[in-house]
Design a protein around this motif. Structure first.
Motif, mmCIF file in Angstrom:
data_model
loop_
_atom_site.group_PDB
_atom_site.id
_atom_site.type_symbol
_atom_site.label_atom_id
_atom_site.label_comp_id
_atom_site.label_asym_id
_atom_site.label_seq_id
_atom_site.Cartn_x
_atom_site.Cartn_y
_atom_site.Cartn_z
ATOM 1 N N GLY A 187 0.797 -1.215 0.000
ATOM 2 C CA GLY A 187 0.000 0.000 0.000
ATOM 3 C C GLY A 187 0.829 1.264 0.000
ATOM 4 N N PHE A 188 1.873 1.290 0.799
ATOM 5 C CA PHE A 188 2.679 2.497 0.950
ATOM 6 C C PHE A 188 3.853 2.579 -0.032
ATOM 7 N N ALA A 189 4.074 1.540 -0.805
ATOM 8 C CA ALA A 189 5.210 1.545 -1.737
ATOM 9 C C ALA A 189 5.106 2.709 -2.719
ATOM 10 N N ASP A 190 6.216 3.390 -2.917
ATOM 11 C CA ASP A 190 6.261 4.516 -3.856
ATOM 12 C C ASP A 190 6.488 3.975 -5.255
ATOM 13 N N ALA A 191 5.427 3.394 -5.807
ATOM 14 C CA ALA A 191 5.485 2.778 -7.128
ATOM 15 C C ALA A 191 4.167 3.068 -7.830
ATOM 16 N N PRO A 192 4.164 3.107 -9.151
ATOM 17 C CA PRO A 192 2.914 3.384 -9.870
ATOM 18 C C PRO A 192 1.882 2.291 -9.628
ATOM 19 N N LEU A 193 0.612 2.678 -9.662
ATOM 20 C CA LEU A 193 -0.459 1.723 -9.420
ATOM 21 C C LEU A 193 -0.412 0.568 -10.406
ATOM 22 N N CYS A 194 -0.048 0.838 -11.647
ATOM 23 C CA CYS A 194 0.000 -0.229 -12.647
ATOM 24 C C CYS A 194 0.993 -1.317 -12.245
ATOM 25 N N GLU A 195 2.015 -0.939 -11.499
ATOM 26 C CA GLU A 195 3.008 -1.899 -11.029
ATOM 27 C C GLU A 195 2.511 -2.643 -9.787
ATOM 28 N N LYS A 196 1.773 -1.931 -8.948
ATOM 29 C CA LYS A 196 1.304 -2.539 -7.699
ATOM 30 C C LYS A 196 0.010 -3.334 -7.868
ATOM 31 N N GLU A 197 -0.729 -3.070 -8.933
ATOM 32 C CA GLU A 197 -2.050 -3.686 -9.077
ATOM 33 C C GLU A 197 -2.041 -5.210 -8.959
ATOM 34 N N PRO A 198 -1.103 -5.919 -9.623
ATOM 35 C CA PRO A 198 -1.111 -7.378 -9.459
ATOM 36 C C PRO A 198 -0.937 -7.807 -8.009
ATOM 37 N N TYR A 199 -0.158 -7.057 -7.252
ATOM 38 C CA TYR A 199 0.062 -7.382 -5.846
ATOM 39 C C TYR A 199 -1.164 -7.047 -5.004
ATOM 40 N N ILE A 200 -1.866 -5.983 -5.358
ATOM 41 C CA ILE A 200 -3.106 -5.648 -4.663
ATOM 42 C C ILE A 200 -4.122 -6.775 -4.840
ATOM 43 N N ILE A 201 -4.233 -7.276 -6.063
ATOM 44 C CA ILE A 201 -5.177 -8.366 -6.332
ATOM 45 C C ILE A 201 -4.754 -9.632 -5.598
ATOM 46 N N ARG A 202 -3.474 -9.962 -5.653
ATOM 47 C CA ARG A 202 -2.994 -11.156 -4.958
ATOM 48 C C ARG A 202 -3.195 -11.041 -3.457
ATOM 49 N N TYR A 203 -2.981 -9.837 -2.931
ATOM 50 C CA TYR A 203 -3.166 -9.658 -1.495
ATOM 51 C C TYR A 203 -4.637 -9.805 -1.122
ATOM 52 N N ALA A 204 -5.518 -9.238 -1.924
ATOM 53 C CA ALA A 204 -6.950 -9.380 -1.660
ATOM 54 C C ALA A 204 -7.344 -10.851 -1.614
ATOM 55 N N GLU A 205 -6.738 -11.653 -2.441
ATOM 56 C CA GLU A 205 -7.033 -13.084 -2.481
ATOM 57 C C GLU A 205 -6.434 -13.833 -1.288
ATOM 58 N N MET A 206 -5.476 -13.221 -0.625
ATOM 59 C CA MET A 206 -4.805 -13.820 0.529
ATOM 60 C C MET A 206 -5.574 -13.561 1.824
ATOM 61 N N ILE A 207 -6.318 -12.485 1.863
ATOM 62 C CA ILE A 207 -6.985 -12.031 3.079
ATOM 63 C C ILE A 207 -8.041 -13.028 3.556
ATOM 64 N N ASP A 208 -8.067 -13.234 4.881
ATOM 65 C CA ASP A 208 -9.106 -14.100 5.429
ATOM 66 C C ASP A 208 -9.731 -13.528 6.708
ATOM 67 N N ASN A 209 -9.584 -12.223 6.915
ATOM 68 C CA ASN A 209 -10.281 -11.589 8.034
ATOM 69 C C ASN A 209 -10.424 -10.093 7.778
ATOM 70 N N TRP A 210 -11.330 -9.480 8.532
ATOM 71 C CA TRP A 210 -11.663 -8.065 8.309
ATOM 72 C C TRP A 210 -10.491 -7.136 8.601
ATOM 73 N N ALA A 211 -9.659 -7.470 9.577
ATOM 74 C CA ALA A 211 -8.579 -6.568 9.967
ATOM 75 C C ALA A 211 -7.545 -6.420 8.854
ATOM 76 N N GLU A 212 -7.198 -7.519 8.217
ATOM 77 C CA GLU A 212 -6.258 -7.444 7.091
ATOM 78 C C GLU A 212 -6.837 -6.591 5.980
ATOM 79 N N CYS A 213 -8.112 -6.794 5.691
ATOM 80 C CA CYS A 213 -8.783 -6.029 4.641
ATOM 81 C C CYS A 213 -8.769 -4.536 4.939
ATOM 82 N N ASP A 214 -9.243 -4.171 6.106
ATOM 83 C CA ASP A 214 -9.450 -2.754 6.403
ATOM 84 C C ASP A 214 -8.130 -2.012 6.578
ATOM 85 N N CYS A 215 -7.137 -2.666 7.175
ATOM 86 C CA CYS A 215 -5.810 -2.055 7.284
ATOM 87 C C CYS A 215 -5.208 -1.840 5.905
ATOM 88 N N PHE A 216 -5.307 -2.839 5.057
ATOM 89 C CA PHE A 216 -4.757 -2.756 3.704
ATOM 90 C C PHE A 216 -5.381 -1.605 2.929
#
Length: 230
Positions: free
Chosen positions: A75-104
């Protein structure tokens, strides 16, 4: 680059047993162990290593805290969204509780020029069938965008989402209450006519009543509107 062994040593040094027990109770849907490190410490570790977010993301993990660090670093990485997007999607798929989701979601920062792409990403995640992936999209949408066209788009999506999964339903209810702060008349009408389940409407009404930013008159209208449908 941080080594996992050193990361685990640092996490164990910051752990608090009473907090671990408390946190286990509130992130009970997670299948990973809880070490017991407070969120400010986790965010500080992730921020320190956010330049290496790709490497951190690929580290093995077996704890709630390591998952949080991965998400905050992305989330805080100083990188363009196009570069981070695959990681955002992968992270969303990793989440299994509300705290991980809302913090992210709270940690994702983009440039003004990237907001349209973030909106597209959030909308796509909202439609995903997985409960917590959909919750990520829902929370991203209402926490990052407040203009009326986007609010109306989000409400239209709510009408099409399946109901019955608690954490997605509660994110929808939360979103409705957030939108009610700025667009109370729109939300009253929405709750009157929307096909979303009465359970979600009741949860949204409760969150609206709990808000200190919404007038008593609007709270009364929302309550009356929803109670008429019970």
């Amino acid at each position: 680059m941080i080594e996992r062994e050193k990361l685990l040593v640092e996490l164990e040094s910051l752990s608090e047993e009473k907090f671990r027990i408390f946190n286990e109770k509130i992130v009970h849907t997670s299948k990973y162990r809880v070490i017991g490190v407070r969120m400010p410490d986790l965010k500080a570790i992730a921020k320190e290593h956010r330049a290496d977010y790709k490497e951190i993301f690929e580290l093995p993990y077996d704890s709630f805290e390591e998952i949080i660090i991965k998400g905050v670093a992305v989330g805080f990485a100083d990188a363009p969204l196009c570069e981070k997007e695959p990681y955002i999607i992968r992270y969303a798929e990793m989440i299994d509780n509300w705290a991980e989701c809302d913090c992210f979601c709270s940690c994702i920062k983009v440039k003004k020029s990237e907001e349209d792409d973030l909106l597209r990403l959030a909308e796509g995640l909202m439609y995903r069938k997985e409960e917590f992936v959909s919750r990520v999209g829902t929370v991203l949408m209402f926490s990052k965008f407040s203009d009326e066209p986007t609010v109306r788009k989000a409400l239209a999506i709510y009408d099409r989402l399946p109901s019955g999964e608690y954490y997605r339903d509660m994110a929808v209810a939360w979103g409705i209450s957030v939108y009610c702060v700025r667009y109370p008349q729109l939300i009253v009408k929405y709750l009157e006519h929307s096909p979303i389940s009465i359970a979600v409407k009741l949860a949204a009404a409760q969150k609206i009543r709990d808000s200190r930013r919404i007038s008593d008159e609007v709270k009364r209208r929302v309550t009356d509107t929803v109670n008429l449908q019970r």
